[in-house]
Design a protein around this motif. Structure first.
Motif, mmCIF file in Angstrom:
data_model
loop_
_atom_site.group_PDB
_atom_site.id
_atom_site.type_symbol
_atom_site.label_atom_id
_atom_site.label_comp_id
_atom_site.label_asym_id
_atom_site.label_seq_id
_atom_site.Cartn_x
_atom_site.Cartn_y
_atom_site.Cartn_z
ATOM 1 N N ALA A 154 0.836 -1.207 0.000
ATOM 2 C CA ALA A 154 0.000 0.000 0.000
ATOM 3 C C ALA A 154 0.867 1.252 0.000
ATOM 4 O O ALA A 154 0.567 2.237 -0.689
ATOM 5 N N LYS A 155 1.980 1.209 0.751
ATOM 6 C CA LYS A 155 2.890 2.346 0.796
ATOM 7 C C LYS A 155 3.565 2.547 -0.556
ATOM 8 O O LYS A 155 3.782 3.677 -0.995
ATOM 9 N N MET A 156 3.884 1.440 -1.222
ATOM 10 C CA MET A 156 4.483 1.529 -2.564
ATOM 11 C C MET A 156 3.515 2.199 -3.528
ATOM 12 O O MET A 156 3.908 3.037 -4.349
ATOM 13 N N THR A 157 2.251 1.827 -3.434
ATOM 14 C CA THR A 157 1.241 2.408 -4.322
ATOM 15 C C THR A 157 1.125 3.915 -4.110
ATOM 16 O O THR A 157 0.899 4.664 -5.061
ATOM 17 N N ARG A 162 1.429 3.804 -10.848
ATOM 18 C CA ARG A 162 1.452 2.684 -11.793
ATOM 19 C C ARG A 162 2.083 3.115 -13.115
ATOM 20 O O ARG A 162 2.764 2.329 -13.780
ATOM 21 N N GLU A 163 1.861 4.376 -13.476
ATOM 22 C CA GLU A 163 2.439 4.888 -14.720
ATOM 23 C C GLU A 163 3.963 4.846 -14.662
ATOM 24 O O GLU A 163 4.622 4.531 -15.653
ATOM 25 N N TYR A 164 4.528 5.154 -13.481
ATOM 26 C CA TYR A 164 5.982 5.101 -13.305
ATOM 27 C C TYR A 164 6.480 3.665 -13.439
ATOM 28 O O TYR A 164 7.500 3.399 -14.096
ATOM 29 N N ILE A 165 5.770 2.736 -12.828
ATOM 30 C CA ILE A 165 6.186 1.331 -12.882
ATOM 31 C C ILE A 165 6.110 0.799 -14.308
ATOM 32 O O ILE A 165 6.977 0.043 -14.748
ATOM 33 N N ALA A 184 7.780 -6.399 -2.420
ATOM 34 C CA ALA A 184 7.502 -6.403 -0.984
ATOM 35 C C ALA A 184 8.219 -7.546 -0.268
ATOM 36 O O ALA A 184 8.434 -7.487 0.948
ATOM 37 N N GLU A 185 8.603 -8.574 -1.009
ATOM 38 C CA GLU A 185 9.306 -9.711 -0.428
ATOM 39 C C GLU A 185 10.793 -9.422 -0.230
ATOM 40 O O GLU A 185 11.484 -10.166 0.465
ATOM 41 N N ASN A 186 11.300 -8.343 -0.835
ATOM 42 C CA ASN A 186 12.725 -8.042 -0.790
ATOM 43 C C ASN A 186 13.079 -7.288 0.491
ATOM 44 O O ASN A 186 12.522 -6.228 0.769
ATOM 45 N N MET A 200 17.285 5.322 -1.884
ATOM 46 C CA MET A 200 17.748 3.934 -1.914
ATOM 47 C C MET A 200 16.622 3.000 -2.346
ATOM 48 O O MET A 200 16.846 2.065 -3.123
ATOM 49 N N ALA A 201 15.407 3.262 -1.859
ATOM 50 C CA ALA A 201 14.274 2.417 -2.211
ATOM 51 C C ALA A 201 14.029 2.435 -3.720
ATOM 52 O O ALA A 201 13.767 1.394 -4.332
ATOM 53 N N THR A 202 14.131 3.607 -4.335
ATOM 54 C CA THR A 202 13.922 3.720 -5.781
ATOM 55 C C THR A 202 15.011 2.988 -6.543
ATOM 56 O O THR A 202 14.750 2.344 -7.564
ATOM 57 N N PHE A 203 16.260 3.082 -6.041
ATOM 58 C CA PHE A 203 17.380 2.384 -6.672
ATOM 59 C C PHE A 203 17.159 0.871 -6.624
ATOM 60 O O PHE A 203 17.321 0.171 -7.635
ATOM 61 N N VAL A 204 16.791 0.375 -5.432
ATOM 62 C CA VAL A 204 16.556 -1.070 -5.279
ATOM 63 C C VAL A 204 15.365 -1.498 -6.126
ATOM 64 O O VAL A 204 15.376 -2.569 -6.741
#
Length: 237
Positions: A154-157, A162-165, A184-186, A200-204
């Motif tokens: 939910a936080k990722m959303t 979705r357009e970025y993904i 979310a499993e990472n 860092m989150a965006t890089f990963v």
């Protein structure tokens, strides 16, 4: 003067009737009946939160009637538009309901904490009971992990549209939900999001998108599709 409220409302009891000429007031009884002192040319007003009525000026004729009927119309308060705003910074702590810095628990965390307190506080050492507590604790731990992943998705959303993904990370639209679950499993991504280190989150996340595309065969598919085009270019040269 005796009167009765007539309305299409279901409830006409408890309506305030006031003679503003002498400041006397009464409330209607069951069925909308009322009796109030007044004289000719006195003005009556009627108050109810959901009903509307015009002021009534007492006439000589009113005293010759057994009942004076007062019509009150039902007020329909219809909203033109409803806007829902998610104020993310407004919570129990911000409102002063709980002290600042106090530990808060999600529903799954609260259940697990309660189960732990039960096992510690219990003085009964019966094996079946301990096994039950152990099994329930294990189940609640799994439930907590699932909840954490759902909250992370939910936080990722909220942080990644979705357009970025689809357009930037090149994950096909129909695979976006699966990719969110995969990310979310990472542990590295989860840790970066928890620390609010969004760089860092965006890089990963970019790395995970590349891995996910490879797992789903998207990279291979792209290579196959490009091969004929390259061959044709060489022939032209």
């Amino acid at each position: 003067m005796n009167g009765k409220i007539v309305s299409n409302a279901n409830e006409v009891e408890g309506i305030l009737v006031k003679n503003i000429s002498n400041n006397q007031e009464v409330v209607t009884q069951r069925g909308g009946y009322f009796s109030i002192f007044g004289k000719t040319n006195d003005t009556l007003i009627f108050s109810a939160f959901n009903l509307k009525a015009e002021p009534h000026v007492i006439t000589d004729k009113d005293f010759g009637e057994n009942l004076v009927f007062i019509t009150m119309q039902l007020i329909n308060n219809q909203l033109k538009e409803v806007t829902i705003i998610d104020y993310k910074n407004i919570n129990a702590e911000a409102l002063g309901i709980v002290p600042k810095g106090q530990k808060t628990y999600t529903p799954a965390e609260r259940k697990l904490k309660t189960a732990g307190e039960m096992s510690i506080g219990s003085v009964i050492s019966v094996d079946p009971l301990l096994n039950w507590i152990s099994g329930r604790t294990s189940m609640l731990k799994k439930e907590l992990e699932v909840e954490k992943k759902e909250l992370l998705q939910a936080k990722m959303t909220n942080n990644y549209e979705r357009e970025y993904i689809v357009n930037t990370l090149k994950v096909p639209e129909e695979y976006v939900d699966g990719f969110l679950f995969y990310a979310a499993e990472n542990e590295r991504f989860a840790a970066a999001m928890k620390a609010k280190n969004y760089t860092m989150a965006t890089f990963v996340l970019s790395e995970l998108a590349s891995q996910y595309r490879e797992l789903q065969g998207f990279e291979v598919l792209n290579t196959v599709n490009k091969a004929p085009e390259n061959s044709m270019n060489k022939q032209k040269e």
